[in-house]
Design a protein around this motif. Sequence first.
Motif, PDB file in Angstrom:
ATOM      1  N   MET A  68     -43.625 -32.039 -39.503  1.00  0.00           N
ATOM      2  CA  MET A  68     -44.569 -32.740 -38.651  1.00  0.00           C
ATOM      3  C   MET A  68     -43.805 -33.748 -37.804  1.00  0.00           C
ATOM      4  SD  MET A  68     -47.830 -35.150 -39.702  1.00  0.00           S
ATOM      5  CE  MET A  68     -48.697 -33.861 -40.507  1.00  0.00           C
ATOM      6  N   SER A  69     -44.129 -33.836 -36.536  1.00  0.00           N
ATOM      7  CA  SER A  69     -43.423 -34.753 -35.653  1.00  0.00           C
ATOM      8  C   SER A  69     -43.827 -36.190 -35.950  1.00  0.00           C
ATOM      9  CB  SER A  69     -43.723 -34.418 -34.196  1.00  0.00           C
ATOM     10  OG  SER A  69     -44.987 -34.918 -33.826  1.00  0.00           O
ATOM     11  N   LYS A 124     -47.311 -21.537 -30.287  1.00  0.00           N
ATOM     12  CA  LYS A 124     -47.038 -22.670 -31.185  1.00  0.00           C
ATOM     13  C   LYS A 124     -45.818 -22.380 -32.055  1.00  0.00           C
ATOM     14  CE  LYS A 124     -49.382 -25.434 -34.767  1.00  0.00           C
ATOM     15  NZ  LYS A 124     -49.002 -26.753 -34.428  1.00  0.00           N
ATOM     16  N   GLU A 125     -45.758 -21.188 -32.588  1.00  0.00           N
ATOM     17  CA  GLU A 125     -44.655 -20.806 -33.475  1.00  0.00           C
ATOM     18  C   GLU A 125     -43.306 -20.882 -32.747  1.00  0.00           C
ATOM     19  OE1 GLU A 125     -43.035 -16.698 -35.394  1.00  0.00           O
ATOM     20  OE2 GLU A 125     -45.193 -17.076 -35.572  1.00  0.00           O
ATOM     21  N   GLU A 157     -42.403 -24.658 -31.824  1.00  0.00           N
ATOM     22  CA  GLU A 157     -41.974 -25.437 -32.979  1.00  0.00           C
ATOM     23  C   GLU A 157     -40.609 -24.992 -33.501  1.00  0.00           C
ATOM     24  OE1 GLU A 157     -45.134 -25.476 -35.862  1.00  0.00           O
ATOM     25  OE2 GLU A 157     -46.367 -26.776 -34.598  1.00  0.00           O
ATOM     26  N   LYS A 158     -40.365 -23.686 -33.513  1.00  0.00           N
ATOM     27  CA  LYS A 158     -39.065 -23.167 -33.972  1.00  0.00           C
ATOM     28  C   LYS A 158     -37.949 -23.632 -33.048  1.00  0.00           C
ATOM     29  CE  LYS A 158     -36.183 -19.980 -35.915  1.00  0.00           C
ATOM     30  NZ  LYS A 158     -34.913 -20.635 -35.872  1.00  0.00           N
ATOM     31  N   TYR A 192     -37.977 -26.222 -31.005  1.00  0.00           N
ATOM     32  CA  TYR A 192     -37.843 -27.677 -31.119  1.00  0.00           C
ATOM     33  C   TYR A 192     -37.024 -28.034 -32.360  1.00  0.00           C
ATOM     34  CZ  TYR A 192     -39.439 -32.553 -30.517  1.00  0.00           C
ATOM     35  OH  TYR A 192     -39.525 -33.905 -30.309  1.00  0.00           O
ATOM     36  N   ASP A 193     -37.347 -27.416 -33.484  1.00  0.00           N
ATOM     37  CA  ASP A 193     -36.593 -27.658 -34.717  1.00  0.00           C
ATOM     38  C   ASP A 193     -35.123 -27.302 -34.534  1.00  0.00           C
ATOM     39  OD1 ASP A 193     -38.880 -28.507 -36.039  1.00  0.00           O
ATOM     40  OD2 ASP A 193     -39.198 -26.586 -37.078  1.00  0.00           O
ATOM     41  N   HIS A 240     -40.010 -33.359 -26.677  1.00  0.00           N
ATOM     42  CA  HIS A 240     -40.964 -32.314 -26.302  1.00  0.00           C
ATOM     43  C   HIS A 240     -41.889 -32.995 -25.307  1.00  0.00           C
ATOM     44  CE1 HIS A 240     -44.294 -29.305 -27.657  1.00  0.00           C
ATOM     45  NE2 HIS A 240     -43.800 -29.013 -26.480  1.00  0.00           N
TER      46      HIS A 240
END
Length: 166
Positions: A1-2, A89-90, A93-94, A96-97, A110
């Motif tokens: 979670m950010s 979304k997937e 998020e991937k 970004y991680d 982001h």
Amino acid sequence: MSPLAKVQPSAAALDSVDRRILSELATNPELTNKALASRLGLAESTCAYRLRALRDSGVITGRRLDVDVRSLGYPLQAVIKVRLGSHSKEHVEKLYDDLAATPGVIQAFHVAGADDFHLHVAVEDAEALRDFVLQHVTVHRVVRQTETQLVFELREGPGVLPRDPA
């Protein structure tokens, strides 16, 4: 979670003592509890309790060491703007991680607007910057475009806490 997605404490929940503690620490983060309590006219136990409460509630989120990246052999800094071709979304998020965990990334943002991510990076030289983009950014299928801007100079802003000019 950010960090921004977490439930944030209400600004109204902070009283004047909390704000003074934060202001003093913003000015001098190395203050001991004893010195902080003395500056604020608080008992050491009260000051320690307040600090613990500020950490437990998520107002103080950690401790950070600032290092001059040039002294470590990374004199070239840049901001890499990243645009995506798809926005599931997937995938977002991937990516970004992955980007935030890449060595050389100082900060990963982001963002809203034409770009999806801004990466603040530090590298050895122009060749290393090119290699960074090719080996860590454009290798992701979801990345459609990048734009790299060199950082000539960086200055910290005052932040949101009032600071003692001393």
